[in-house]
Design an enzyme around this catalytic site. Structure first.
Site, mmCIF file in Angstrom:
data_model
loop_
_atom_site.group_PDB
_atom_site.id
_atom_site.type_symbol
_atom_site.label_atom_id
_atom_site.label_comp_id
_atom_site.label_asym_id
_atom_site.label_seq_id
_atom_site.Cartn_x
_atom_site.Cartn_y
_atom_site.Cartn_z
ATOM 1 N N SER A 1 0.824 -1.213 0.000
ATOM 2 C CA SER A 1 0.000 0.000 0.000
ATOM 3 C C SER A 1 0.851 1.252 0.000
ATOM 4 C CB SER A 1 -0.949 0.069 1.205
ATOM 5 O OG SER A 1 -1.767 -1.056 1.283
ATOM 6 N N ASP B 1 8.961 -8.125 10.410
ATOM 7 C CA ASP B 1 9.136 -9.575 10.524
ATOM 8 C C ASP B 1 8.545 -10.032 11.859
ATOM 9 O OD1 ASP B 1 9.931 -12.195 10.620
ATOM 10 O OD2 ASP B 1 12.002 -11.815 10.048
ATOM 11 N N ASP C 1 8.983 -16.373 13.090
ATOM 12 C CA ASP C 1 10.272 -17.055 13.078
ATOM 13 C C ASP C 1 10.051 -18.565 12.969
ATOM 14 O OD1 ASP C 1 11.618 -14.667 13.371
ATOM 15 O OD2 ASP C 1 11.819 -14.836 15.537
#
Length: 797
Positions: free
Chosen positions: A249, A321, A324
């Protein structure tokens, strides 16, 4: 012959009658009166010329009840698809082809987490957001029970079950997954790391590079106070999804010191997979003490994007992030236990049954560790990489879900402080919350719970699950998250690029884009101080990427033209390209096929076809291309299957030769006819549109668009050898607001407001969108009534 003619006429008449009957029983009702249960008072609804409902209620409960009914009337089958993805029940409706999708989402844990969230909500005292949500659900179920169901259910021979709050939690879980890029990236990075080593990884942009662009932070020191008022791969598996993925976006907010009106300007275009219907459903809600014009996700009662008369909220993907992967060491004596520290812990084993339409149920065993579920059996890339169990740790599953509360609070916020407090409630997915208001504040918050990782962990390479220190255990406080409040620049911009360092000086890892879009917007905003929303249309619609022509000229500079005398005219187009992607351009047609072949000849010999396809679908490809191409010592140039060592020049020459011969075969000898429009297919696919002839009924195909991978008007596609590119995603809406006249802002949807094939609003905006046009978002009642027909009155039963 006369009898045959009469029979044919009767048959034709019957066919017309059947079609008219189908239309009548499946068409939404946009005017007149409907009695529905659950209302205290009548609700008045005006549908403007593009089918957006302006809902006038006398209290909150009635208004959200009406919204649920109307949302279902136009988007029920879309709601069905979204909740079935999130609950892992697609195969029950669509058959065995979707079993693997159900297995994947159940193993990942979204349905189970939705159930936990639902149970937690039931334990709480009644809250405004819960009451509004329950009213919305009642409206949806009233339509399911008594409304004109869409055609899709008749074709499938099904009737929808009642909607529930658990379905909403499952939908927000699916939305969170589409923002979680790690599953598409980390197995590939780990493969390269283990098979080829750091030398090969260092030739890619796994982490940000110096030439990339960062979002500057500006922590609060000045806030204006308002006056008191009121395939055998995960990629191929996900291709089967009957709902779009949320991908990226743009958004920017401009302060009054840089606008002609002296008021805040607000822009947002969310990048989401093309689909029919498109993702956002617009609705304007008005009841005493409240007014909000919102863009709603299917099955979600509160706008994720929208505005009142005094504030606006928008979003882009943070791209942080938040997932994991941990490789586990099995107990040699017990395959149902794994090493953790100095002990072996038992897996939690869950057994589920997947209902499959027309077939026997399929059993599913899910193994869970302290890190999370084991993903080997549902992610082929992980299965191929290691025989050890690999568990997924995901922020979304490790904190309480307060998304509905956050959205309700942002919709109902009175000032910037209340929006900031609501943003703090979002733990995942990571969202850039954009803000502007009528008294001059502009802001951006990176909203997410950010885990504090061990120094032992590389966030994109599988970690050692036997070491307890590798498992995240704490969060950074929200006050340290990236943000910018009323910066001296006079604007805030997010375009999925890396935010600058946290207060502690750390760059938080993520899957960020290089910032080319951010830079183009920033350069434009720096160039003047008298912006209007009409001027910003040109910015929002720009299809220029500056980096691509630089890369192409570098390639041309390394090639001896004497080897390509037959195609001498091609070099003019390659050298003179300015990076625009308009449909009459020649250079993009050459550039993208050439880049594909360079990557194919460079990487496929080391990592194989499937991993190459995965790479071409990641952020790394976009972020790495210039760096990759201009690295003369790049180890990927060498073909490991040959005795000699190939060079950069060898790969460029061979790739260009293949590219030009393929384009000649594809488009002919006349290079002036190699126009970009011939390579682009723009189609918005429906969940049933993959089956012929239903594609002709439900899919929305438009004219060729100025497709590109990383300009402001991002219309993304996947590189391939075919040289025909299907636009997979783009702006799911375009919004422009000037707080000098907030009651008349601009927007447009890619297809239309309704998902009902028999609605006049099914694809009435498709041409507007494709041609870069906009329509009004009305808020004043006089404008609404002028643009609407007779109202629809929802009356208590």
């Amino acid at each position: 012959m006369k009898k045959i003619g009469i029979a044919f006429g009767v048959f034709l008449l019957l066919g017309v009658v059947v079609i008219l009957l189908l239309i009548s029983v499946h068409t939404p009702q946009y005017e007149g009166k409907i009695k529905i249960q659950g209302l205290e008072n009548s609700v008045e609804v005006y549908f403007d010329e593009h089918g957006i409902p302006h809902i006038y209620g006398q209290n909150e409960k009635d208004t959200y009840h009406a919204l649920g009914y109307l949302h279902a009337q136009d988007r029920l089958f879309q709601m069905e698809m979204m909740r079935r993805v999130g609950t892992g029940t697609l195969a029950e409706l669509l058959g065995e082809e979707l079993v693997d999708i159900d297995r994947f989402f159940r193993t990942l844990g979204i349905p189970a987490y939705a159930s936990i969230t639902t149970a937690q909500l039931q334990e709480e005292y009644s809250t405004p957001w819960r009451e509004a949500t329950e009213a919305y659900i009642s409206g949806v179920n009233e339509f399911i029970e008594n409304g004109n169901l869409p055609l899709e259910y008749r074709l499938l021979g099904q009737k929808p079950r009642a909607f529930s709050i658990n379905d909403i939690h499952a939908i927000t879980g699916y939305m969170s997954f589409t923002f979680a890029v790690a599953l598409k990236t980390d197995p590939l990075v780990t493969l390269i790391h283990r098979k080829l080593g750091d030398n090969y990884l260092n030739a890619l942009s796994v982490e940000m590079l110096p030439e990339h662009h960062f979002i500057p932070n500006h922590y609060p020191d000045s806030i204006k106070t308002p006056l008191k008022t009121t395939k055998p791969s995960l990629i191929s598996l996900l291709d089967k999804l009957p709902v779009p993925e949320l991908e990226g976006s743009n958004s920017w907010v401009v302060s009054g010191k840089k606008s002609k009106s002296g008021q805040v300007l607000f822009a947002n275009d969310t990048h989401i997979g093309f689909s029919s219907p498109s993702v956002w459903y617009e609705a304007h809600l008005i009841y005493p003490g409240f007014e909000f014009y919102g863009n709603h996700l299917a099955g979600v009662p509160f706008g994720l994007v929208g505005h009142s008369r005094h504030h606006s909220i928008g979003l882009t993907m943070f791209e942080n992030d938040d997932q994991d992967f941990f490789e586990l060491e099995l107990d040699p004596q017990n395959p149902n236990a794994y090493k953790y520290g100095e002990e072996y812990l038992p897996f939690e084993i869950l057994n589920e049954s997947i209902t499959v339409k027309g077939q026997e149920p399929v059993n599913l065993e899910i193994k869970k560790s302290i890190h999370g579920p084991v993903m080997n059996g549902v992610v082929p890339e992980i299965e191929a990489l290691t025989s050890n169990p690999v568990a997924s740790w995901w922020v979304y599953l490790n904190e309480k879900n307060r998304a509905l509360e956050a959205l309700y609070r942002m919709n109902h916020a009175k000032d910037i402080h209340e929006v900031a407090q609501a943003a703090e409630l979002i733990h995942a997915p990571g969202l850039n919350i954009m803000y502007g208001d009528s008294i001059g504040n502009i802001a951006w918050w990176a909203a997410a719970k950010l885990p504090i990782r061990s120094e032992k962990v590389h966030s994109k390479i599988f970690a050692d699950g036997s070491d307890p220190e590798t498992l995240p255990s704490q969060w950074y406080p929200f006050t340290e998250n990236p943000m910018s409040i009323n910066p001296v620049s006079g604007y805030v911009i997010t375009a999925n690029n890396q935010p600058d360092t946290l207060i502690n000086g750390k760059l938080f890892p993520g899957y960020y884009y290089p910032g080319e879009r951010w830079k183009r917007v920033a350069d434009a905003l720096e160039s003047r101080n008298d912006w209007t929303i009409n001027d910003l249309k040109d910015v929002q619609l720009e299809t220029v990427n500056e980096r691509s022509p630089e890369t192409l000229r570098y390639i041309v500079g390394q090639i001896d033209r004497r080897d390509f005398e037959e195609f001498d005219a091609v070099f003019k187009y390659m050298e003179n390209w300015k990076g625009d992607h308009q449909v009459n351009e020649i250079a993009p047609t050459i550039y993208y096929k050439l880049i594909y072949h360079i990557y194919r000849l460079s990487m496929e010999d080391e990592i194989g076809e499937a991993a190459l396809e995965a790479y071409l679908n990641t952020f790394m490809m976009i972020r790495s291309t210039s760096f990759f191409i201009q690295n003369e010592e790049n180890p990927w140039w060498d073909d490991v299957n040959t005795l000699e060592k190939e060079s950069q020049g060898d790969i460029f020459k061979k790739s260009l030769a293949i590219t030009l011969q393929e384009l000649k075969a594809q488009f002919g000898d006349d290079i002036t006819k190699w126009r970009w429009e011939k390579s682009i297919i723009a189609e918005h696919p429906h969940p049933l549109g993959s089956k012929k002839p239903l594609d002709k009924i439900f899919n929305v195909k438009t004219q060729a668009t100025p497709a590109n991978e990383e300009s402001i008007n991002k219309l993304a596609f996947n590189l391939n050898g075919e040289g025909i590119y299907r636009v997979r995603s783009g702006p799911a809406m375009r919004i422009l607001i000037d707080f000098a006249d907030v009651a008349r802002s601009y927007s447009v949807l890619p297809t239309g407001q309704s998902g009902n094939r028999f609605s006049p609003y099914y694809k009435d905006q498709a041409d507007l969108f494709a041609n870069g046009k906009y329509r009004w978002q009305y808020m004043d009642r006089n404008d609404i009534i002028k643009s609407a027909g007779e109202p629809l009155i929802l009356k208590p039963e």
